[in-house]
Design a protein around this motif. Structure first.
Motif, short mmCIF file in Angstrom:
data_model
loop_
_atom_site.label_atom_id
_atom_site.label_comp_id
_atom_site.label_asym_id
_atom_site.label_seq_id
_atom_site.Cartn_x
_atom_site.Cartn_y
_atom_site.Cartn_z
N ILE A 52 5.37 -9.27 -1.62
CA ILE A 52 5.95 -9.47 -0.29
C ILE A 52 6.33 -10.95 -0.18
CG2 ILE A 52 5.57 -9.29 2.20
CD1 ILE A 52 3.40 -7.22 1.63
N PRO A 53 7.62 -11.26 -0.39
CA PRO A 53 8.05 -12.66 -0.35
C PRO A 53 8.33 -13.14 1.07
CG PRO A 53 9.91 -11.28 -0.88
CD PRO A 53 8.73 -10.35 -0.75
N GLY A 54 8.13 -14.44 1.28
CA GLY A 54 8.58 -15.07 2.50
C GLY A 54 10.00 -15.59 2.28
N SER A 55 10.38 -16.61 3.01
CA SER A 55 11.70 -17.22 2.83
C SER A 55 11.61 -18.29 1.74
CB SER A 55 12.15 -17.86 4.14
OG SER A 55 11.24 -18.90 4.48
N MET A 56 12.72 -19.01 1.51
CA MET A 56 12.76 -19.98 0.42
C MET A 56 11.93 -21.24 0.68
SD MET A 56 16.73 -21.21 0.87
CE MET A 56 16.75 -22.48 -0.38
N GLY A 57 11.25 -21.31 1.81
CA GLY A 57 10.36 -22.44 2.07
C GLY A 57 9.00 -21.99 2.53
N ALA A 58 8.72 -20.69 2.41
CA ALA A 58 7.47 -20.15 2.94
C ALA A 58 6.65 -19.48 1.84
CB ALA A 58 7.78 -19.14 4.05
N LYS A 59 5.43 -19.09 2.20
CA LYS A 59 4.53 -18.43 1.27
C LYS A 59 5.02 -17.02 0.91
CE LYS A 59 1.09 -19.15 4.10
NZ LYS A 59 -0.25 -19.19 4.73
N SER A 60 4.55 -16.54 -0.23
CA SER A 60 4.77 -15.15 -0.64
C SER A 60 3.43 -14.58 -1.05
CB SER A 60 5.76 -15.08 -1.80
OG SER A 60 7.04 -15.55 -1.42
N PHE A 61 3.37 -13.25 -1.18
CA PHE A 61 2.08 -12.61 -1.43
C PHE A 61 2.18 -11.52 -2.50
CE2 PHE A 61 2.09 -14.31 2.81
CZ PHE A 61 0.84 -14.90 2.94
N ILE A 62 1.22 -11.54 -3.41
CA ILE A 62 0.99 -10.41 -4.31
C ILE A 62 -0.09 -9.57 -3.64
CG2 ILE A 62 0.37 -9.67 -6.63
CD1 ILE A 62 2.87 -11.44 -6.52
N VAL A 63 0.18 -8.28 -3.48
CA VAL A 63 -0.73 -7.43 -2.71
C VAL A 63 -1.13 -6.19 -3.51
CG1 VAL A 63 0.19 -8.21 -0.49
CG2 VAL A 63 1.17 -6.17 -1.60
N LYS A 64 -2.18 -5.54 -3.04
CA LYS A 64 -2.59 -4.26 -3.58
C LYS A 64 -2.68 -3.28 -2.42
CE LYS A 64 -5.66 -4.15 -6.93
NZ LYS A 64 -6.98 -4.15 -7.65
N GLY A 65 -2.13 -2.10 -2.60
CA GLY A 65 -2.07 -1.13 -1.52
C GLY A 65 -3.42 -0.55 -1.14
N LYS A 66 -3.49 -0.12 0.12
CA LYS A 66 -4.70 0.54 0.62
C LYS A 66 -4.51 2.04 0.79
CE LYS A 66 -6.78 -3.43 3.01
NZ LYS A 66 -7.34 -3.93 4.29
N GLY A 67 -3.30 2.54 0.52
CA GLY A 67 -3.07 3.98 0.60
C GLY A 67 -3.12 4.53 2.02
N ASN A 68 -2.56 3.77 2.97
CA ASN A 68 -2.54 4.22 4.37
C ASN A 68 -1.55 5.38 4.52
OD1 ASN A 68 -1.66 4.37 7.20
ND2 ASN A 68 -2.93 2.55 7.49
N HIS A 69 -2.07 6.56 4.84
CA HIS A 69 -1.22 7.76 4.86
C HIS A 69 -0.22 7.75 6.02
CE1 HIS A 69 -3.29 9.58 1.55
NE2 HIS A 69 -4.46 9.34 2.12
N GLU A 70 -0.58 7.14 7.15
CA GLU A 70 0.34 7.13 8.29
C GLU A 70 1.60 6.33 7.98
OE1 GLU A 70 -0.05 9.03 10.86
OE2 GLU A 70 -2.03 9.70 10.23
N SER A 71 1.50 5.37 7.06
CA SER A 71 2.68 4.59 6.66
C SER A 71 3.37 5.22 5.46
CB SER A 71 2.27 3.16 6.31
OG SER A 71 1.55 3.13 5.08
N TYR A 72 2.95 6.43 5.09
CA TYR A 72 3.41 7.07 3.85
C TYR A 72 3.11 6.16 2.66
CZ TYR A 72 5.85 10.21 7.05
OH TYR A 72 6.15 11.10 8.06
N CYS A 73 1.92 5.52 2.72
CA CYS A 73 1.47 4.61 1.65
C CYS A 73 2.55 3.55 1.38
CB CYS A 73 1.13 5.39 0.39
SG CYS A 73 -0.21 6.56 0.60
N SER A 74 2.89 2.77 2.40
CA SER A 74 3.96 1.77 2.30
C SER A 74 3.53 0.48 2.98
CB SER A 74 5.24 2.29 2.97
OG SER A 74 5.60 3.56 2.49
N CYS A 75 4.27 -0.59 2.69
CA CYS A 75 4.08 -1.87 3.37
C CYS A 75 5.43 -2.56 3.47
CB CYS A 75 3.07 -2.74 2.62
SG CYS A 75 3.64 -3.31 1.00
N SER A 76 5.47 -3.73 4.09
CA SER A 76 6.73 -4.45 4.28
C SER A 76 7.25 -4.99 2.95
CB SER A 76 6.55 -5.61 5.26
OG SER A 76 6.05 -6.75 4.61
N HIS A 77 8.54 -5.34 2.93
CA HIS A 77 9.14 -5.88 1.70
C HIS A 77 9.39 -7.37 1.79
CE1 HIS A 77 12.86 -6.13 3.89
NE2 HIS A 77 13.64 -6.22 2.83
N GLY A 78 9.03 -7.99 2.88
CA GLY A 78 9.23 -9.43 3.04
C GLY A 78 8.97 -9.84 4.47
#
Length: 393
Positions: free
Chosen positions: A297-323
């Motif tokens: 999940i990247p931020g902008s060209m001057g902000a932090k980014s994140f390497i994440v591991k999923g939690k398998g939230n079924h209500e989100s169809y096992c998804s998260c944001s892309h940035g």
């Protein structure tokens, strides 16, 4: 933050992790999608949700026996790749500009492509199926071969990053280039023609769809999977070149073994099982986040980014944001910010600081920390990164 169900009068609920009210156009777009008869259970909106074409960017749709080409979008398979290296911050001292210039020399940016088809590109097994793709792209195989290993423009980027323990990471963002766009446009056009012939009353022409079991659906699904594979391999080819550049500067050209590798789509569709049923899941600006799935999940060209591991939230169809998601349009960003603002907001980052990247200024994006706080139930953070080199397309 747990999701909230938006107060909309739609056939299917809309669940949002955005923690803010949608604007008028965003609300309309969410309602349009949730009113379609083949949408399964609910629509999920990620924390970085914003206006798209047909469907919101940052939305996840599960559908029964139908798929919407424009909801996947024209950059099929767009996504991220990252590797953690054994290098540390002090090894980068005095070398950042040389690394940036080498990246810009070795990897074609913007509309540029490789001058020749390289071995890595010509050996890709996907070329054996090119003749089966839509006839509308049969004239661009040569271009597609030369674009394998190229970045593209817009918000695509290549970055050298440091995590909180001063480990060096390599990260990039790109998709399926011109060939993915061409394939998408061909099928979106076909879907719209079919809807018109059938007299389908759609709330938005860009929600024209294909029904499973039809030749048109089969053709789109075949081309979609091909383009998604092309996009993933495109990132692999670029990452291999990027890695060799960094090895040249930090290890005298000696190859290193990555400590972690991640390559994930965030504009794509796949067949998955959710709530015990087979469905087609379209993630438009969203990353799959099943338990143990790694994502970026990247931020902008001057902000932090994140390497994440999923939690398998079924209500989100096992998804998260892309940035972080855009806060304002490119046009508005260019009007609102100056080059001095760009220099200030990218302080400490070796990158271009000219008018050509002003629309990518950090201030044009949502605060990434806020986006991450809103999806604590979707992912856990594995690593927090900050870029020291950024190359934009």
């Amino acid at each position: 933050m747990p999701y909230e169900q938006l107060k909309l009068s739609t056939d299917k609920p809309v669940l949002s992790w955005a923690n803010h009210d949608l604007g008028h156009e965003e609300t309309k777009m969410a309602k349009n999608v949730a009113s379609l008869p083949f949408v399964f259970k609910h629509v999920a909106l990620m924390p970085d949700v914003h206006l798209g074409k047909g469907a919101l960017v940052g939305s996840v749709l599960a559908t029964k026996d139908a798929v919407i080409p424009a909801a996947v979008g024209v950059d099929i398979g767009c996504g991220m790749a990252a590797i953690k290296t054994p290098f540390v911050a002090e090894q980068l001292e005095g070398k950042l500009k040389k690394i940036r210039l080498d990246i810009e020399s070795a990897i074609p940016l913007g509309f540029n492509q490789n001058k020749e088809v390289e071995k890595d590109a010509s050996n890709w097994q996907g070329w054996t199926h090119f003749k089966d793709l839509h006839r509308g792209v049969q004239d661009v195989q040569g271009k597609a071969m030369k674009q394998l290993g190229s970045l593209g423009g817009g918000n695509h980027f290549i970055e050298v990053c440091l995590d909180t323990e001063d480990s060096v990471w390599l990260m990039l963002h790109s998709g399926s280039r011109n060939i993915g766009n061409r394939l998408a446009q061909c099928h979106i056009s076909t879907a719209k023609e079919l809807a018109k012939l059938a007299g389908n009353r759609l709330p938005d022409p860009d929600l024209a769809y294909f029904i499973a079991g039809t030749p048109e659906f089969a053709a789109y699904w075949r081309d979609l999977q091909w383009a998604q594979n092309y996009a993933r391999y495109n990132r692999d080819v670029m990452m291999a070149r990027f890695k060799r550049i960094v090895e040249k500067h930090l290890a005298g050209g000696k190859p290193i073994k990555p400590l972690l590798e991640v390559n994930c789509h965030h504009n794509y569709a796949e067949k998955e099982v959710h709530f015990g049923e087979d469905v087609y899941v379209t993630r438009k600006g969203a990353v799959r986040a099943r338990e143990e799935d790694y994502g970026i999940i990247p931020g902008s060209m001057g902000a932090k980014s994140f390497i994440v591991k999923g939690k398998g939230n079924h209500e989100s169809y096992c998804s998260c944001s892309h940035g972080a998601g855009r806060l304002m349009s490119r046009k508005k960003a260019k009007k609102q910010f100056s080059l001095d603002d760009l220099v200030t907001q990218t302080q400490g980052v070796e990158c271009r600081k000219d008018g050509g990247v002003l629309d990518e200024i950090p201030g044009a994006y949502k605060p990434i920390d806020e986006v991450m706080n809103n999806q604590a139930d979707l992912v856990e953070v594995v690593a927090t990164l900050k870029q020291v080199v950024c190359v934009k397309g």
